[in-house]
Design a protein around this motif. Sequence first.
Motif, PDB file in Angstrom:
ATOM      1  N   ALA A  97       0.829  -1.201   0.000  1.00  8.48           N
ATOM      2  CA  ALA A  97       0.000   0.000   0.000  1.00  8.48           C
ATOM      3  C   ALA A  97       0.866   1.255   0.000  1.00  8.48           C
ATOM      4  O   ALA A  97       1.717   1.442   0.864  1.00  8.48           O
ATOM      5  N   SER A  98       0.667   2.101  -0.984  1.00 12.02           N
ATOM      6  CA  SER A  98       1.485   3.299  -1.171  1.00 12.02           C
ATOM      7  C   SER A  98       0.594   4.461  -1.589  1.00 12.02           C
ATOM      8  O   SER A  98      -0.558   4.275  -1.998  1.00 12.02           O
ATOM      9  N   THR A  99       1.158   5.659  -1.500  1.00 17.73           N
ATOM     10  CA  THR A  99       0.470   6.841  -2.014  1.00 17.73           C
ATOM     11  C   THR A  99       0.978   7.116  -3.422  1.00 17.73           C
ATOM     12  O   THR A  99       2.173   7.363  -3.617  1.00 17.73           O
ATOM     13  N   VAL A 100       0.105   7.014  -4.412  1.00 15.71           N
ATOM     14  CA  VAL A 100       0.491   7.112  -5.811  1.00 15.71           C
ATOM     15  C   VAL A 100      -0.223   8.302  -6.447  1.00 15.71           C
ATOM     16  O   VAL A 100      -1.458   8.396  -6.401  1.00 15.71           O
ATOM     17  N   THR A 101       0.562   9.197  -7.022  1.00 16.12           N
ATOM     18  CA  THR A 101      -0.005  10.383  -7.659  1.00 16.12           C
ATOM     19  C   THR A 101       0.569  10.533  -9.065  1.00 16.12           C
ATOM     20  O   THR A 101       1.644  10.009  -9.366  1.00 16.12           O
ATOM     21  N   ILE A 102      -0.148  11.270  -9.911  1.00 17.10           N
ATOM     22  CA  ILE A 102       0.288  11.469 -11.296  1.00 17.10           C
ATOM     23  C   ILE A 102       0.028  12.915 -11.702  1.00 17.10           C
ATOM     24  O   ILE A 102      -0.944  13.540 -11.243  1.00 17.10           O
ATOM     25  N   ARG A 103       0.924  13.445 -12.514  1.00 14.60           N
ATOM     26  CA  ARG A 103       0.708  14.782 -13.066  1.00 14.60           C
ATOM     27  C   ARG A 103       1.455  14.896 -14.391  1.00 14.60           C
ATOM     28  O   ARG A 103       2.414  14.165 -14.645  1.00 14.60           O
ATOM     29  N   GLN A 104       0.995  15.817 -15.210  1.00 14.05           N
ATOM     30  CA  GLN A 104       1.631  16.066 -16.498  1.00 14.05           C
ATOM     31  C   GLN A 104       2.227  17.463 -16.506  1.00 14.05           C
ATOM     32  O   GLN A 104       1.607  18.434 -16.065  1.00 14.05           O
ATOM     33  N   SER A 105       3.455  17.558 -17.006  1.00 11.49           N
ATOM     34  CA  SER A 105       4.147  18.829 -17.131  1.00 11.49           C
ATOM     35  C   SER A 105       4.668  18.935 -18.548  1.00 11.49           C
ATOM     36  O   SER A 105       5.726  18.380 -18.883  1.00 11.49           O
ATOM     37  N   LEU A 110       4.615  12.374 -15.013  1.00 12.05           N
ATOM     38  CA  LEU A 110       5.396  11.944 -13.863  1.00 12.05           C
ATOM     39  C   LEU A 110       4.501  11.271 -12.835  1.00 12.05           C
ATOM     40  O   LEU A 110       3.473  11.830 -12.445  1.00 12.05           O
ATOM     41  N   VAL A 111       4.898  10.075 -12.411  1.00 11.62           N
ATOM     42  CA  VAL A 111       4.175   9.337 -11.377  1.00 11.62           C
ATOM     43  C   VAL A 111       5.065   9.245 -10.146  1.00 11.62           C
ATOM     44  O   VAL A 111       6.239   8.869 -10.246  1.00 11.62           O
ATOM     45  N   LYS A 112       4.508   9.552  -8.993  1.00 10.20           N
ATOM     46  CA  LYS A 112       5.225   9.469  -7.725  1.00 10.20           C
ATOM     47  C   LYS A 112       4.594   8.394  -6.861  1.00 10.20           C
ATOM     48  O   LYS A 112       3.375   8.372  -6.667  1.00 10.20           O
ATOM     49  N   VAL A 113       5.436   7.484  -6.330  1.00 10.84           N
ATOM     50  CA  VAL A 113       4.971   6.411  -5.461  1.00 10.84           C
ATOM     51  C   VAL A 113       5.705   6.557  -4.125  1.00 10.84           C
ATOM     52  O   VAL A 113       6.932   6.429  -4.069  1.00 10.84           O
ATOM     53  N   ALA A 114       4.978   6.836  -3.062  1.00 12.42           N
ATOM     54  CA  ALA A 114       5.589   7.055  -1.752  1.00 12.42           C
ATOM     55  C   ALA A 114       5.187   5.947  -0.792  1.00 12.42           C
ATOM     56  O   ALA A 114       3.994   5.643  -0.627  1.00 12.42           O
ATOM     57  N   HIS A 115       6.201   5.345  -0.147  1.00 16.05           N
ATOM     58  CA  HIS A 115       5.944   4.287   0.829  1.00 16.05           C
ATOM     59  C   HIS A 115       7.079   4.300   1.842  1.00 16.05           C
ATOM     60  O   HIS A 115       8.187   3.821   1.549  1.00 16.05           O
ATOM     61  N   GLY A 116       6.845   4.845   3.010  1.00 15.16           N
ATOM     62  CA  GLY A 116       7.863   4.849   4.049  1.00 15.16           C
ATOM     63  C   GLY A 116       9.146   5.504   3.581  1.00 15.16           C
ATOM     64  O   GLY A 116       9.159   6.644   3.117  1.00 15.16           O
ATOM     65  N   TRP A 121       9.818   6.937  -8.614  1.00 21.09           N
ATOM     66  CA  TRP A 121       9.295   7.833  -9.635  1.00 21.09           C
ATOM     67  C   TRP A 121       9.327   7.140 -10.997  1.00 21.09           C
ATOM     68  O   TRP A 121      10.269   6.396 -11.311  1.00 21.09           O
ATOM     69  N   TYR A 122       8.292   7.395 -11.797  1.00 24.71           N
ATOM     70  CA  TYR A 122       8.237   6.965 -13.192  1.00 24.71           C
ATOM     71  C   TYR A 122       7.959   8.188 -14.051  1.00 24.71           C
ATOM     72  O   TYR A 122       7.152   9.044 -13.672  1.00 24.71           O
ATOM     73  N   ALA A 123       8.586   8.254 -15.212  1.00 21.12           N
ATOM     74  CA  ALA A 123       8.293   9.358 -16.131  1.00 21.12           C
ATOM     75  C   ALA A 123       8.183   8.831 -17.551  1.00 21.12           C
ATOM     76  O   ALA A 123       8.909   7.914 -17.953  1.00 21.12           O
ATOM     77  N   ALA A 124       7.263   9.435 -18.311  1.00 24.10           N
ATOM     78  CA  ALA A 124       7.133   9.174 -19.747  1.00 24.10           C
ATOM     79  C   ALA A 124       7.334  10.483 -20.481  1.00 24.10           C
ATOM     80  O   ALA A 124       6.868  11.543 -20.036  1.00 24.10           O
ATOM     81  N   TYR A 132      11.295   6.293 -17.758  1.00 24.28           N
ATOM     82  CA  TYR A 132      12.403   6.752 -16.930  1.00 24.28           C
ATOM     83  C   TYR A 132      12.044   6.499 -15.467  1.00 24.28           C
ATOM     84  O   TYR A 132      10.912   6.756 -15.038  1.00 24.28           O
ATOM     85  N   LEU A 133      13.016   5.998 -14.702  1.00 24.69           N
ATOM     86  CA  LEU A 133      12.739   5.625 -13.318  1.00 24.69           C
ATOM     87  C   LEU A 133      13.801   6.205 -12.387  1.00 24.69           C
ATOM     88  O   LEU A 133      14.979   6.314 -12.752  1.00 24.69           O
ATOM     89  N   TRP A 134      13.351   6.562 -11.187  1.00 19.73           N
ATOM     90  CA  TRP A 134      14.241   6.989 -10.114  1.00 19.73           C
ATOM     91  C   TRP A 134      13.819   6.277  -8.835  1.00 19.73           C
ATOM     92  O   TRP A 134      12.623   6.062  -8.599  1.00 19.73           O
ATOM     93  N   THR A 135      14.784   5.943  -8.006  1.00 22.73           N
ATOM     94  CA  THR A 135      14.507   5.358  -6.698  1.00 22.73           C
ATOM     95  C   THR A 135      15.173   6.213  -5.634  1.00 22.73           C
ATOM     96  O   THR A 135      16.385   6.461  -5.705  1.00 22.73           O
ATOM     97  N   ASN A 136      14.396   6.675  -4.669  1.00 21.68           N
ATOM     98  CA  ASN A 136      14.932   7.454  -3.556  1.00 21.68           C
ATOM     99  C   ASN A 136      14.696   6.660  -2.276  1.00 21.68           C
ATOM    100  O   ASN A 136      13.550   6.459  -1.867  1.00 21.68           O
ATOM    101  N   LYS A 137      15.789   6.220  -1.676  1.00 25.42           N
ATOM    102  CA  LYS A 137      15.711   5.404  -0.463  1.00 25.42           C
ATOM    103  C   LYS A 137      16.404   6.146   0.668  1.00 25.42           C
ATOM    104  O   LYS A 137      17.566   6.537   0.546  1.00 25.42           O
ATOM    105  N   ALA A 138      15.702   6.324   1.787  1.00 23.14           N
ATOM    106  CA  ALA A 138      16.210   7.170   2.866  1.00 23.14           C
ATOM    107  C   ALA A 138      16.972   6.410   3.938  1.00 23.14           C
ATOM    108  O   ALA A 138      17.822   6.990   4.618  1.00 23.14           O
TER     109      ALA A 138
END
Length: 560
Positions: A97-105, A110-116, A121-124, A132-138
């Motif tokens: 279960a994650s918070t998933v949002t999408i927006r166009q610029s 760009l899609v953002k998936v937040a979980h802990g 991130w996904y981008a088209a 295109y993908l990015w992973t941000n791990k804290a």
Amino acid sequence: MSTHKRNLSRRRLLAASAVGVAGTGAAVATGSGLLSSASAATFGHTDDGSNFVINTGASLVFKIAKKTGDLTSLVYRGKEYEGYGGRHSHVESGLGASTVTIRQSGPTILVKVAHGAITQWYAARSGQNNIYLWTNKADASFTATRFLVRLKPGMFPNEGPDSWIEASDKIIEAGDVWKRADGTTHSKHYSGKRVIDYDHIGFTTGSAGLWIVRSNHEKASGGPFYRSLLRHSNDKGAGLYEILHYNEAQTEPERFGLQGPYVLAFTDGGAPSPSLAAARLDTSWVDGLGITGWVGAAGRGKVAGVGIKGMDAKYPYTVGFANTDAQYWAKAAAGTGAFSCKGMLPGKYTLTVYKGELAVHTASVTVKAGGATALNSITVTGDPSAAKTIWRLGDWDGTPGEFKNAKLMTYAHPSDDRAAKWTGNVTIGSGPQAPAFPAYMWSAVNDGILVYFKLTAAQAAAAHTLRIGVTDAFAGGRPRVTVNDWVSAVPSASTQPSTRSLTTGSYRGNNRTINYSVPSSAWKTDTSQYNVLKINIVSGSSGTAFLSPGTSFDCLDLLA
């Protein structure tokens, strides 16, 4: 990969071209660039209730699950490629279960998936067959950092050492190493490439190709020579990996922060363009997207060196840069040793010069945002090959490459029928000895290897230092030596990965040189007789067969 079939099969297997990691992004695939404005007119996103549906305006439509952020569909030219075993493609093993949002610029979705601790991130981009993908791990709340693309069975040829057939192959180790009736071994671990050796990995049918173009790995762990999972295939499906931190054969602590972009790219069958891969992707379009942790070109710096003195022309040289936050590397030019590393995050780094994979020089360098740090010529003074020896087996390059079975072990299990017998006593002066000496030794497999050699009267009258270089070890294995009747002390265990590296395609650990001070009383006084060096693997741990304590060798020599 030595087992590649020729011609078409070779093209279908792991495709990689070596480029130094520099810059802030990854390469674009040929056949995946901007299309005509007519085809791009369908660019956009919709909501089917469960997924965000993204049409790239080219030949690719993909879906992101609104609840989990999984990549649930990859339709290229009307054909579905994604998913096997009821599971989808995702970061780690799936976030849940994650918070998933999408927006166009503009031309970017760009899609953002937040979980802990993880944000994915996904981008088209309009008109491109790329994701295109990015992973941000804290932090370390997840044990690994990877993205796994799961592909349906039968979409691509199931061949190569990183493929297997579950219906007929036999598991021989840990549930992930398989042996075929022909005696060849197969595993997801056996893609056989170091990070520095590839910029993309994937599959092709000849008319359609799917690739992961790797990121610059600045937030990854393990350095330029690290080997990890790249891809796998079997009769139940296939997978492509972007591995940033994985515990198997790992030599470094995990790094945290934003990593990317890495790119999932479809092509018309060809590999991503080597020229574009070498140039790296211009990611200026990312600057205004608001991706947390993104550092654009203006916030990065460069290091350039005029050259390296004292290089051995037989070996490639690599210059690595590392601190707790980031890692980079650049290939040194043959002959001059000149190097340049771009796109580095600001900070103080340890600079390491590698001869092959052996560290022969270290220094400190500071990188400033928007600036270039120029370095004078580096003089290598730490090459152990420069020492005068009575004899030497192999050479000091940080790898077991000169020894028996070494190259096969990057894409096969030690029990593979193609491996020569792991025994291998050698006699110095009797022809090429290194190819007869085993690359690895285990206490329960080939313990007690012998090396025969003669000394002159003058040599026998003096004490000498015996050096043994190891590249990795399993279960605390290390060599104890006996010279004729003299027995060495037991060396201390070196700091090495805790995993079964030697059977999963990697000899890469923490290079260590063990020095044994052999007294003059140990030698044969009759110069016509051979001295006998016996090597035993000792450890406080135990195990069976190829999972018994063991070590891999870099070089053995007796100093003059």
